[in-house]
Design a protein around this motif. Structure first.
Motif, PDB file in Angstrom:
ATOM      1  N   TYR C  75      -4.895 -52.688  22.630  1.00 16.25           N
ATOM      2  CA  TYR C  75      -4.954 -51.324  23.137  1.00 16.25           C
ATOM      3  C   TYR C  75      -3.763 -51.025  24.048  1.00 16.25           C
ATOM      4  N   GLN C  76      -3.404 -52.022  24.844  1.00 15.52           N
ATOM      5  CA  GLN C  76      -2.307 -51.824  25.798  1.00 15.52           C
ATOM      6  C   GLN C  76      -0.937 -51.872  25.148  1.00 15.52           C
ATOM      7  N   ILE C  77      -0.798 -52.740  24.171  1.00 17.64           N
ATOM      8  CA  ILE C  77       0.535 -52.978  23.604  1.00 17.64           C
ATOM      9  C   ILE C  77       0.851 -52.040  22.440  1.00 17.64           C
ATOM     10  N   VAL C  78      -0.141 -51.848  21.582  1.00 17.57           N
ATOM     11  CA  VAL C  78       0.143 -51.076  20.376  1.00 17.57           C
ATOM     12  C   VAL C  78       0.095 -49.588  20.703  1.00 17.57           C
ATOM     13  N   SER C  79       1.224 -48.941  20.520  1.00 18.20           N
ATOM     14  CA  SER C  79       1.344 -47.543  20.924  1.00 18.20           C
ATOM     15  C   SER C  79       0.529 -46.620  20.028  1.00 18.20           C
ATOM     16  N   ILE C  80      -0.155 -45.715  20.685  1.00 19.92           N
ATOM     17  CA  ILE C  80      -0.994 -44.753  19.980  1.00 19.92           C
ATOM     18  C   ILE C  80      -0.142 -43.793  19.145  1.00 19.92           C
ATOM     19  N   ASN C  81       1.138 -43.692  19.518  1.00 28.36           N
ATOM     20  CA  ASN C  81       2.020 -42.740  18.839  1.00 28.36           C
ATOM     21  C   ASN C  81       2.883 -43.363  17.752  1.00 28.36           C
ATOM     22  N   GLU C  87       6.359 -51.354  12.263  1.00 30.65           N
ATOM     23  CA  GLU C  87       6.422 -51.405  13.723  1.00 30.65           C
ATOM     24  C   GLU C  87       5.049 -51.738  14.298  1.00 30.65           C
ATOM     25  N   LEU C  88       4.009 -51.234  13.624  1.00 32.11           N
ATOM     26  CA  LEU C  88       2.643 -51.555  14.080  1.00 32.11           C
ATOM     27  C   LEU C  88       2.365 -53.047  13.925  1.00 32.11           C
ATOM     28  N   ILE C  89       2.806 -53.581  12.830  1.00 33.30           N
ATOM     29  CA  ILE C  89       2.681 -55.033  12.623  1.00 33.30           C
ATOM     30  C   ILE C  89       3.342 -55.776  13.781  1.00 33.30           C
ATOM     31  N   ARG C  90       4.519 -55.357  14.088  1.00 35.07           N
ATOM     32  CA  ARG C  90       5.320 -55.960  15.152  1.00 35.07           C
ATOM     33  C   ARG C  90       4.596 -55.924  16.495  1.00 35.07           C
ATOM     34  N   GLN C  91       4.063 -54.770  16.809  1.00 37.62           N
ATOM     35  CA  GLN C  91       3.381 -54.612  18.103  1.00 37.62           C
ATOM     36  C   GLN C  91       2.097 -55.439  18.143  1.00 37.62           C
ATOM     37  N   THR C  92       1.424 -55.473  17.014  1.00 35.44           N
ATOM     38  CA  THR C  92       0.219 -56.306  16.928  1.00 35.44           C
ATOM     39  C   THR C  92       0.561 -57.757  17.248  1.00 35.44           C
ATOM     40  N   GLN C  93       1.650 -58.228  16.680  1.00 37.58           N
ATOM     41  CA  GLN C  93       2.064 -59.592  16.937  1.00 37.58           C
ATOM     42  C   GLN C  93       2.432 -59.809  18.405  1.00 37.58           C
ATOM     43  N   GLN C  94       3.015 -58.773  19.004  1.00 38.44           N
ATOM     44  CA  GLN C  94       3.323 -58.865  20.432  1.00 38.44           C
ATOM     45  C   GLN C  94       2.050 -59.049  21.254  1.00 38.44           C
ATOM     46  N   GLN C 137      -8.110 -51.896  11.290  1.00 43.03           N
ATOM     47  CA  GLN C 137      -7.955 -50.767  10.377  1.00 43.03           C
ATOM     48  C   GLN C 137      -7.578 -49.507  11.128  1.00 43.03           C
ATOM     49  N   LYS C 138      -8.270 -49.333  12.269  1.00 43.73           N
ATOM     50  CA  LYS C 138      -8.018 -48.145  13.081  1.00 43.73           C
ATOM     51  C   LYS C 138      -6.548 -48.072  13.463  1.00 43.73           C
ATOM     52  N   ILE C 139      -5.998 -49.217  13.829  1.00 50.09           N
ATOM     53  CA  ILE C 139      -4.582 -49.269  14.204  1.00 50.09           C
ATOM     54  C   ILE C 139      -3.706 -48.866  13.026  1.00 50.09           C
ATOM     55  N   PHE C 140      -4.019 -49.502  11.881  1.00 46.12           N
ATOM     56  CA  PHE C 140      -3.103 -49.275  10.758  1.00 46.12           C
ATOM     57  C   PHE C 140      -3.358 -47.950  10.034  1.00 46.12           C
ATOM     58  N   ASP C 141      -4.493 -47.354  10.343  1.00 47.37           N
ATOM     59  CA  ASP C 141      -4.738 -46.021   9.776  1.00 47.37           C
ATOM     60  C   ASP C 141      -3.801 -44.982  10.386  1.00 47.37           C
ATOM     61  N   ARG C 142      -3.292 -45.299  11.560  1.00 42.75           N
ATOM     62  CA  ARG C 142      -2.341 -44.377  12.190  1.00 42.75           C
ATOM     63  C   ARG C 142      -1.050 -44.269  11.391  1.00 42.75           C
ATOM     64  N   ALA C 143      -0.777 -45.339  10.647  1.00 44.88           N
ATOM     65  CA  ALA C 143       0.495 -45.381   9.940  1.00 44.88           C
ATOM     66  C   ALA C 143       0.569 -44.273   8.904  1.00 44.88           C
ATOM     67  N   ASP C 144       1.680 -43.592   8.901  1.00 38.86           N
ATOM     68  CA  ASP C 144       1.901 -42.688   7.783  1.00 38.86           C
ATOM     69  C   ASP C 144       2.842 -43.394   6.829  1.00 38.86           C
ATOM     70  N   MET C 145       2.923 -42.890   5.643  1.00 36.94           N
ATOM     71  CA  MET C 145       3.758 -43.535   4.655  1.00 36.94           C
ATOM     72  C   MET C 145       5.062 -42.751   4.481  1.00 36.94           C
ATOM     73  N   ASP C 146       5.437 -42.014   5.534  1.00 42.88           N
ATOM     74  CA  ASP C 146       6.679 -41.243   5.491  1.00 42.88           C
ATOM     75  C   ASP C 146       7.831 -42.162   5.145  1.00 42.88           C
TER      76      ASP C 146
END
Lengths: 200, 200, 200, 200
Positions: C75-81, C87-94, C137-146
């Motif tokens: 919650y603290q590391i992975v940015s809501i934005n 990048e989400l993968i990266r932050q998760t690993q952090q 899932q919630k984290i990765f649902d934020r991802a768009d496929m832009d």
DNA sequence: TATGAATGAGCTTTCATTCAT
DNA sequence: CATGAATGAAAGCTCATTCAT
């Protein structure tokens, strides 16, 4: 047991008997395994149960057979007219020697069987044990004490002789370092030591 | 073994030791069951493994404990200045008597352990067995043969004495019909018989 | 569990948690022994049962605690934005990296727990397992496929990414040859390989 | 092990093998119980020890048998002339499929065995594990990278492919929701996704 | 009659759990 | 609260005995 065992060729009977005597003389009843007997005798597992019902039956048969066989040799070797105690000991040992030539492990087996405490087999051999003891007593009852020092406590004297014989035999059975003939010789030596204590 | 065993109350230690000595003196190693030990001691199954790792560990401990305990009694009872062979035998038996008062089955256990052949435990006690034999030799090496008949074969004489002591003890351990005190008396009687054969 | 556990000094709590995480991450549930946990934590046997009722209770607590602790870091590391998948993968690993700094065995424990099949504990953690999956899932649902290639099967693509991350993590957890920092770097390398397959 | 196992009817051999594969693929070595194997195979407790000496011996046999059986199928199915990486993956999976038809739990067992860390069995299978790895390497060493994009990191690419295959297999082995045929199909789908990332 | 594969009761050992102190 | 000695159910393994062939 199944009496058809005696219909087998004597050779096969003895192969089974010797195998079982060996196994039961090296291990006590419980630890001795029927697998070992079967392997040593080169027969199949079922056969032993076919003829002897179970392990205890085999043991019972062996004990009965052994004391019977030994009794026959004792009867043939130990003179009915011998009355000297030490000479009777000597002849008894001669009988043992002959038994060992046919069944190398028979005497060791009987010696081990005397110590056996397993409740599964003790009842099966107890009566024969007594019988065997009597057999020996009968032999030594022939002994007169002619020429013994007066006042010697016969009971004590006899026990010392027997403890000594047993002590030497035990050492023999355990070490396996000397031959049956040497055993006889050794016993002679000890008996010669004891004689002066008894004789005048 | 787990040394915390010695932190237990002496009473409980002895309850376990006595139970195990009894079971192992009545049956050989293999046949003796940990269930019996546990039942006899009134403890749970796991406890024996907690303190002694396994059955062999218990046996090893018992043997080491027994010879140590016996050695202490021998040291206290058998006089360092005694040089008479028969008197040394007597004192040795007195030590056995005292041991049996604390641990009724200890002597029987050691006697049985001498015969033990199970490959699982023989290596564990072999060294101590030798040590024990030396302990006894050391005692009887003190004996001089002053007053013995010249020409007596010392080796033979000593063996006869020991075979006799062992024979009496064996009968005692097997029958359980007489008391330790009677055992001592019996041995005395036999020794008195043998003395004239050795002494001038 | 006994909530008084949380009244203990944080230090002692963590000593117990770390010990248990270590033991349960090295062995599966059944083989992991409470004795090991107790030894590792330097506490007494009874204590673990006092606070966690039984081994399964300890396991259940550990799992719940672990995913909660991990969730907080995520919650603290992975940015809501953040909407870029890699990048989400990266932050998760952090986030994982930070968790490992406080509880070195936590990630390994969760990884092992995912595989756990013991019927004694599976029911206790099943619900939380699902919850944890949803969290991710919630984290990765934020991802768009832009910017992703049109026609890319998102499900397949995501799974490949996750299988790859897991494969690298597994190798890391098993070998212990590299540091958490190197793990992150390695994952980066693989992600950079995969990116062109997804992006236009 | 006892080679007489192979004298049993093939049917009975397979009944025992399948039962053991199932039990050892569902639980790790330690937790898997011989009672379960015996129940699953419909045989008596003693039999498994008669043929495989002990639990570890059974495990060792199973592993050796499994990789041998798998090797035979791989040898038959995977063409010696095939040099396309993805086609080799495909053929390997076809071999797995055939194995699973005869021994439904064999692949799952091997997969689990790769993770096994129990010191009682790791030494028994370590050599074979390496052998198995080499077998697979030999197959994939045939692959040329003809037609691959220049500059692709082969090591990374191959690992991604294998992590993906393993990830799909794991999901299959855990869920049991789909058939071996569907597994093959699924892998195909993922491989088709990855191909464009590797090929020009 | 002879075989030996198969059986299962019994024994050793482990380890989660309890409980008196 | 904390301890660790004590418990006993469960698992691995052995071996006398049975029985189909």
């Amino acid at each position: 047991m199944n009496d058809k065992f005696f219909d087998l060729k004597k050779e096969k009977q003895d192969k089974m008997i010797n195998a079982a005597l060996k196994v039961f003389s090296l291990c006590d009843y419980r630890r001795a395994s029927t697998d070992d007997v079967v392997r040593e005798a080169g027969i199949s597992k079922g056969l032993i149960f076919h003829y002897f019902t179970n392990k205890a039956g085999l043991y019972e048969f062996l004990y009965a057979y052994s004391i019977k066989y030994l009794a026959i040799e004792l009867y043939q070797i130990v003179s009915i007219n011998e009355h000297d105690y030490f000479e009777l000991i000597r002849q008894t040992q001669q009988a043992h020697l002959r038994v060992m030539r046919q069944y190398p492990y028979l005497i060791a087996f009987l010696s081990k069987a005397e110590e056996e405490t397993d409740p599964e087999v003790v009842p099966l051999i107890q009566a024969k044990r007594t019988e065997r003891k009597k057999e020996y007593q009968k032999i030594f009852d022939r002994a007169d004490m002619d020429g013994w020092k007066p006042g010697v406590d016969t009971e004590v004297a006899r026990n010392i002789i027997h403890f000594t014989v047993r002590g030497i035999e035990d050492a023999y059975l355990k070490s396996g370092e000397f031959t049956p003939e040497e055993l006889i010789e050794r016993i002679d030596e000890y008996m010669n030591f004891l004689k002066p204590a008894m004789y005048q």
